[in-house]
Scaffold this motif. Sequence first.
Motif, PDB file in Angstrom:
ATOM      1  N   THR A   1      -8.962  -3.966   0.212  1.00  0.00           N
ATOM      2  CA  THR A   1      -9.172  -5.341   0.682  1.00  0.00           C
ATOM      3  C   THR A   1      -8.433  -6.298  -0.233  1.00  0.00           C
ATOM      4  O   THR A   1      -7.788  -7.241   0.216  1.00  0.00           O
ATOM      5  CB  THR A   1     -10.681  -5.674   0.690  1.00  0.00           C
ATOM      6  OG1 THR A   1     -11.327  -4.721   1.507  1.00  0.00           O
ATOM      7  CG2 THR A   1     -10.934  -7.071   1.226  1.00  0.00           C
ATOM      8  N   ILE A   2      -8.524  -6.004  -1.529  1.00  0.00           N
ATOM      9  CA  ILE A   2      -7.844  -6.861  -2.499  1.00  0.00           C
ATOM     10  C   ILE A   2      -6.331  -6.736  -2.324  1.00  0.00           C
ATOM     11  O   ILE A   2      -5.598  -7.704  -2.368  1.00  0.00           O
ATOM     12  CB  ILE A   2      -8.277  -6.487  -3.941  1.00  0.00           C
ATOM     13  CG1 ILE A   2      -9.756  -6.854  -4.117  1.00  0.00           C
ATOM     14  CG2 ILE A   2      -7.429  -7.189  -4.982  1.00  0.00           C
ATOM     15  CD1 ILE A   2     -10.406  -6.276  -5.353  1.00  0.00           C
ATOM     16  N   ASN A   3      -5.873  -5.518  -2.085  1.00  0.00           N
ATOM     17  CA  ASN A   3      -4.438  -5.299  -1.859  1.00  0.00           C
ATOM     18  C   ASN A   3      -4.246  -4.226  -0.789  1.00  0.00           C
ATOM     19  O   ASN A   3      -4.447  -3.054  -1.055  1.00  0.00           O
ATOM     20  CB  ASN A   3      -3.776  -4.843  -3.157  1.00  0.00           C
ATOM     21  CG  ASN A   3      -2.342  -4.438  -2.919  1.00  0.00           C
ATOM     22  OD1 ASN A   3      -1.696  -4.977  -2.018  1.00  0.00           O
ATOM     23  ND2 ASN A   3      -1.847  -3.505  -3.696  1.00  0.00           N
TER      24      ASN A   3
ATOM     25  N   SER B   1      -1.794   8.170  -2.468  1.00  0.00           N
ATOM     26  CA  SER B   1      -1.291   8.703  -1.207  1.00  0.00           C
ATOM     27  C   SER B   1      -2.202   8.239  -0.079  1.00  0.00           C
ATOM     28  O   SER B   1      -1.759   7.688   0.907  1.00  0.00           O
ATOM     29  CB  SER B   1      -1.215  10.218  -1.268  1.00  0.00           C
ATOM     30  OG  SER B   1      -2.414  10.727  -1.799  1.00  0.00           O
ATOM     31  N   SER B   2      -3.505   8.449  -0.233  1.00  0.00           N
ATOM     32  CA  SER B   2      -4.403   7.903   0.795  1.00  0.00           C
ATOM     33  C   SER B   2      -5.453   7.053   0.090  1.00  0.00           C
ATOM     34  O   SER B   2      -5.311   5.849  -0.009  1.00  0.00           O
ATOM     35  CB  SER B   2      -5.025   9.023   1.625  1.00  0.00           C
ATOM     36  OG  SER B   2      -5.570  10.004   0.771  1.00  0.00           O
ATOM     37  N   SER B   3      -6.501   7.711  -0.438  1.00  0.00           N
ATOM     38  CA  SER B   3      -7.519   6.933  -1.146  1.00  0.00           C
ATOM     39  C   SER B   3      -7.184   6.837  -2.623  1.00  0.00           C
ATOM     40  O   SER B   3      -6.478   7.689  -3.159  1.00  0.00           O
ATOM     41  CB  SER B   3      -8.872   7.622  -1.015  1.00  0.00           C
ATOM     42  OG  SER B   3      -9.277   7.584   0.315  1.00  0.00           O
ATOM     43  N   ILE B   4      -7.753   5.839  -3.251  1.00  0.00           N
ATOM     44  CA  ILE B   4      -7.589   5.696  -4.698  1.00  0.00           C
ATOM     45  C   ILE B   4      -8.274   6.898  -5.384  1.00  0.00           C
ATOM     46  O   ILE B   4      -9.293   7.400  -4.887  1.00  0.00           O
ATOM     47  CB  ILE B   4      -8.179   4.353  -5.176  1.00  0.00           C
ATOM     48  CG1 ILE B   4      -7.787   4.066  -6.613  1.00  0.00           C
ATOM     49  CG2 ILE B   4      -9.683   4.286  -4.994  1.00  0.00           C
ATOM     50  CD1 ILE B   4      -8.062   2.617  -7.028  1.00  0.00           C
ATOM     51  N   THR B   5      -7.698   7.379  -6.478  1.00  0.00           N
ATOM     52  CA  THR B   5      -8.323   8.484  -7.222  1.00  0.00           C
ATOM     53  C   THR B   5      -8.336   8.141  -8.705  1.00  0.00           C
ATOM     54  O   THR B   5      -7.591   7.264  -9.136  1.00  0.00           O
ATOM     55  CB  THR B   5      -7.529   9.802  -7.069  1.00  0.00           C
ATOM     56  OG1 THR B   5      -6.205   9.593  -7.563  1.00  0.00           O
ATOM     57  CG2 THR B   5      -7.492  10.289  -5.639  1.00  0.00           C
ATOM     58  N   ALA B   6      -9.196   8.858  -9.440  1.00  0.00           N
ATOM     59  CA  ALA B   6      -9.227   8.657 -10.890  1.00  0.00           C
ATOM     60  C   ALA B   6      -9.504   9.987 -11.560  1.00  0.00           C
ATOM     61  O   ALA B   6     -10.208  10.840 -11.005  1.00  0.00           O
ATOM     62  CB  ALA B   6     -10.320   7.663 -11.260  1.00  0.00           C
ATOM     63  N   SER B   7      -8.918  10.181 -12.741  1.00  0.00           N
ATOM     64  CA  SER B   7      -9.236  11.383 -13.513  1.00  0.00           C
ATOM     65  C   SER B   7      -9.402  10.996 -14.980  1.00  0.00           C
ATOM     66  O   SER B   7      -8.940   9.952 -15.414  1.00  0.00           O
ATOM     67  CB  SER B   7      -8.134  12.432 -13.342  1.00  0.00           C
ATOM     68  OG  SER B   7      -6.920  11.882 -13.751  1.00  0.00           O
ATOM     69  N   LEU B   8     -10.084  11.869 -15.691  1.00  0.00           N
ATOM     70  CA  LEU B   8     -10.367  11.564 -17.104  1.00  0.00           C
ATOM     71  C   LEU B   8      -9.095  11.574 -17.945  1.00  0.00           C
ATOM     72  O   LEU B   8      -8.198  12.375 -17.701  1.00  0.00           O
ATOM     73  CB  LEU B   8     -11.284  12.648 -17.683  1.00  0.00           C
ATOM     74  CG  LEU B   8     -12.795  12.452 -17.672  1.00  0.00           C
ATOM     75  CD1 LEU B   8     -13.435  13.522 -18.539  1.00  0.00           C
ATOM     76  CD2 LEU B   8     -13.210  11.062 -18.133  1.00  0.00           C
TER      77      LEU B   8
ATOM     78  N   THR C   1     -16.385   3.521  -1.600  1.00  0.00           N
ATOM     79  CA  THR C   1     -16.722   2.107  -1.825  1.00  0.00           C
ATOM     80  C   THR C   1     -15.615   1.422  -2.621  1.00  0.00           C
ATOM     81  O   THR C   1     -15.137   0.345  -2.258  1.00  0.00           O
ATOM     82  CB  THR C   1     -18.059   2.007  -2.610  1.00  0.00           C
ATOM     83  OG1 THR C   1     -19.036   2.752  -1.890  1.00  0.00           O
ATOM     84  CG2 THR C   1     -18.501   0.568  -2.771  1.00  0.00           C
ATOM     85  N   CYS C   2     -15.192   2.076  -3.698  1.00  0.00           N
ATOM     86  CA  CYS C   2     -14.134   1.490  -4.524  1.00  0.00           C
ATOM     87  C   CYS C   2     -12.845   1.381  -3.720  1.00  0.00           C
ATOM     88  O   CYS C   2     -12.115   0.388  -3.823  1.00  0.00           O
ATOM     89  CB  CYS C   2     -13.917   2.350  -5.761  1.00  0.00           C
ATOM     90  SG  CYS C   2     -12.606   1.731  -6.805  1.00  0.00           S
ATOM     91  N   ASN C   3     -12.578   2.398  -2.891  1.00  0.00           N
ATOM     92  CA  ASN C   3     -11.357   2.356  -2.079  1.00  0.00           C
ATOM     93  C   ASN C   3     -11.354   1.166  -1.129  1.00  0.00           C
ATOM     94  O   ASN C   3     -10.338   0.495  -0.949  1.00  0.00           O
ATOM     95  CB  ASN C   3     -11.237   3.674  -1.296  1.00  0.00           C
ATOM     96  CG  ASN C   3      -9.835   3.857  -0.788  1.00  0.00           C
ATOM     97  OD1 ASN C   3      -8.877   3.818  -1.556  1.00  0.00           O
ATOM     98  ND2 ASN C   3      -9.697   3.988   0.521  1.00  0.00           N
ATOM     99  N   LYS C   4     -12.536   0.879  -0.534  1.00  0.00           N
ATOM    100  CA  LYS C   4     -12.611  -0.285   0.364  1.00  0.00           C
ATOM    101  C   LYS C   4     -12.299  -1.566  -0.406  1.00  0.00           C
ATOM    102  O   LYS C   4     -11.610  -2.447   0.089  1.00  0.00           O
ATOM    103  CB  LYS C   4     -14.011  -0.401   0.981  1.00  0.00           C
ATOM    104  CG  LYS C   4     -14.247   0.612   2.088  1.00  0.00           C
ATOM    105  CD  LYS C   4     -15.650   0.458   2.648  1.00  0.00           C
ATOM    106  CE  LYS C   4     -16.028   1.678   3.455  1.00  0.00           C
ATOM    107  NZ  LYS C   4     -17.470   1.799   3.647  1.00  0.00           N
TER     108      LYS C   4
END
Length: 504
Positions: free
Chosen positions: A440-442, A394-401, A433-436
Amino acid sequence: MFQEARKYQAFYTKSTPIVDYMVQNLSLKSDDRILEPCGGDGVFVESIIDKNEYAYVDIYELNEKSIKILNKKFSYLPNVRIKHSDTLLDEELIFNSSFGGIYDKIIANPPYGAWQDYEKRDVLKKLFPNIYTKETYGLFLYRSIELLRDKGLLTFIIPDTYLNLHMHKALRKHILKKTKIKELALFPSSFFPGVNFGYANLSIITLEKCFNQKECLNNNFKIINGFKNVEQLSDINSETDLNIKIYHQKDIYTNPDHAFLISDNFEIINAINNSKLKIGEIASCVTGFYSGDDKTFLQVSNTDLKNAKNYNIVNPNSINRDYQNISNLLDGINGTKHFIPIVKGGNVKYLKSEGWFMNWSKEAVKHYKTDKKARFQNPQFYFKFGIGVPMISSSSITASLIEYKLFDQSIVGIFPKDESLTYYLLAFFNSPTCNKFIRTINPSANNPANYIKKIPFIIPEKHVLNLINQKTSEILNSIKQLGGYNDDTEREIWSIIEEIYQID
Ligand SMILES: C[S@@+](CC[C@H](N)C(=O)[O-])C[C@H]1O[C@@H](n2cnc3c(N)ncnc32)[C@H](O)[C@@H]1O
C-alpha cells in the motif's frame, strides 16, 4: 551516443499511444499558448502541429544537437519559437513563473534523474528550496506548474516515485494545493520503448492549475491502472478491464506525508494513517555493503547456487569462523583466513543457508573504503544481530535473520533498538499483514529502507510477544535441523499478527 543520452536523459517518447493520450488530455484550442520545456526531437510538438498548424508553441531544449533537429523540423512555422536554454535556469521562465504563469498548456517528458554537476545543484537548491534536486523530473514539474496560468492544463510522463517517496513530499504538497489533478494513469515502465527503469513504474499525470486552494482540495480525480498493454491508453473509456478509481484530493492531502495511498483496503490505509509507532522509530533500517567489484572480492561455496556461475569457489581454509572475536574487524583481517560470510538478496524466509563469502583482508577493506564504486555504508551495523529484507521482492516481502554477518546492498538491514524484538520483527516481515502494508505504501515490488520505515508497528502484550517468539524459534530450529518448517506454525503466527493489527 549512449553517454550523450545519459547526460541529457534524452529518451524520447517514441510511442504513438502515449503521445496521442497526452496530447488529447490537453484539450487543445486554436489560440492556446503552449510550452514544451524539454523539446528533444519534437514528438509532442509534431503531434500538436498536426492538429493545429498555427499553434503558438515555445520549445526549450538544452542539447545543441536536438536544437538543430528542432530547427529543421519547425523553423518554417512562425508561431513556433525554439530556444536553446536550460528550462530550470532560464531567466525568462523564472520571470514568468513568479507572476502566476503565462501558458495555457504544457506537455513534457522531462529528463529523469539527469546528472547535474555540483555547482548547478547548488543553484537549483536555491531556486527550488524544498524540492528534491537530484531527481530532475520533479524540478521540471514544479517549474511547469508555476508557469501555467489559472485553469491552464499540463500533462507529464514521469516515474511514479513522487506519489509516495519521502523526498518528494514538498512536490506532492505543491501539486495538491496548487492544482486540480484531472487524471493519473499508472503503467509499467516497459511500455516506454527503449527504457525499462526497473525500479519504478511510469505515470502520466494531467492536472489543471487552480489559484483557489480550497477548490484544489475539494477536487476529485481519477487514477487508472491495470494496463496490460500500451494500446489501452488510446481509448481508456471503452476499456473495460482497466482499474479506474476516484480519489478526493483532500484525502490524499491528509495522508501522512501527503502520500498517494491508493490501495483498495481501507483498513490498511487507516492503520497506516493512525499508527502511533512506525518501524523507522523502533529500528534502524539501512542498506548494506558493496565491494565495488564482486567478481574479484566475492566467492562462493558452490557454483550451483543461484547466480553463482561466474564466481570463484572459496577455499574452506580461508574462511574465518572466529571473526566476531577480532578487534577492529571493520579494518579487515590479517592472515590467510580472511573470508567472512555475507548475506545477499534473494527471497528466502527466516534463514538463508550460507554460501557467499567476502574477502575481508586488510587490503580488501582498504579498497572498499576508498574505491569510488564500493559502498562501505552503515558499517556500524555490520556483524550485528538483525534481519534482512531484500530490496526487491518476487511476490511477497520476505525477511531472514542476519546472524552477526555482513549484508550486501541488495538488502535492507533492520536492527531493532530493543534486540528482544528481533524474532517478532522476523515473523512480522514474513507475514501477509506486513506485505499488505508495504504494497500500500509502495505498489511496486521494491522495498527500499524509506518505505520500510513507514510501516506501522505495534508491540503486542508480553504473553503474545512470547508466543510469537517461541513459534518463530520453532521455525528457525526446524530449518536448521531439517531444512524446512511446518506451514501450520507459520499460519498460526500470521493469524496472531492479523489479530494484533486487526486486519484480515
Ligand atoms: C526525456 S527527453 C524527452 C524529449 C521529448 N520531449 C520526447 O518526449 O521525446 C528529455 C529532453 O530534455 C532535454 N533536457 C535535459 N535537461 C534539460 C534542461 N535542463 N533544459 C532543457 N532541456 C533539457 C534533453 O536534451 C532531452 O532532449
